[in-house]
Enzyme design. Structure first.
Site: not given
Length: 217
Positions: A127, A178, A190
């Site tokens: 990520c 994240h 993402h």
């Protein structure tokens, strides 16, 4: 001939568009004694980094406390300590000149790229590696490598999302672990561990309770 000219002009516009930016914090150089709404945000960023120590409320006036905070920050970062918050100072503060529309368009080019732990290239992203790659290759902006460092050191906190903002979530570890780029309409793009690069809804049953906050560059 007319067709060639029109095509050339269009091509020039497209080539220039990544360098064009919207009115973000840092687009206006802030100087001592001036009054500007961006001064409040500057004070907030400096306070979060431990430099703005005035105990009162933020103001739009660039007074002695703000100048002192800017000077001390500039000295700590090896910048010219003139007390003027220009582009180089804002960059060090983690606030950049970003064309948010182009940023999102560029990010979407990698839809479907697989997730790879530690991945930082189109052959596979994690990520934060994905966010790093998008900013570096669309705007020549080099962000911190990890989600935690970006949450701590990049941009400034906002209460509502706008296109191009960074949105953070708590997943496998406490705190921000994240992240993605907000693209509008409650959605973000993402690199998900089970999906690769994809678009998700911030309000779905998985992401909504894990939302930590939003930062703007």
């Amino acid at each position: 001939m007319k067709k060639w000219i029109a095509t050339s002009v269009l091509g020039s516009v497209l080539l220039l568009s990544p360098m064009q930016a919207f009115a973000n914090i840092g687009d206006q150089t802030l100087r001592p004694t001036m009054t500007h709404s961006d001064v409040r945000t500057l004070q907030s960023i400096l306070r979060n980094k431990g430099y703005f120590t005035y105990s009162g409320s933020y103001t739009s006036y660039f007074g002695s406390y703000t100048k002192s905070a800017v000077v001390n920050f500039q000295r700590a970062k090896g910048l010219t300590a003139d007390g003027i918050a220009g582009r180089s100072t804002f960059n060090k503060l983690g606030v950049y000149n970003v064309n948010n529309t182009y940023l999102v368009d560029y990010a979407k080019r990698f839809m479907g790229t697989p997730y790879v732990w530690g991945g930082t290239s189109p052959s596979g992203f994690d990520c934060s590696g994905y966010i790093n790659y998008v900013f570096k290759n669309s705007h020549s902006i080099y962000l911190p490598r990890t989600v935690a460092d970006m949450w701590k050191n990049t941009g400034y906190r906002v209460s509502t999302q706008a296109v191009g903002d960074l949105v953070f979530f708590e997943t496998y570890a406490p705190g921000a672990s994240h992240m993605g780029i907000y693209i509008g309409n409650g959605k973000f793009i993402h690199a998900g561990s089970s999906t690769g690069v994809t678009i998700a809804d911030m309000n779905n049953t998985y992401w909504k309770p894990r939302y930590v906050g939003t930062k703007r560059l």
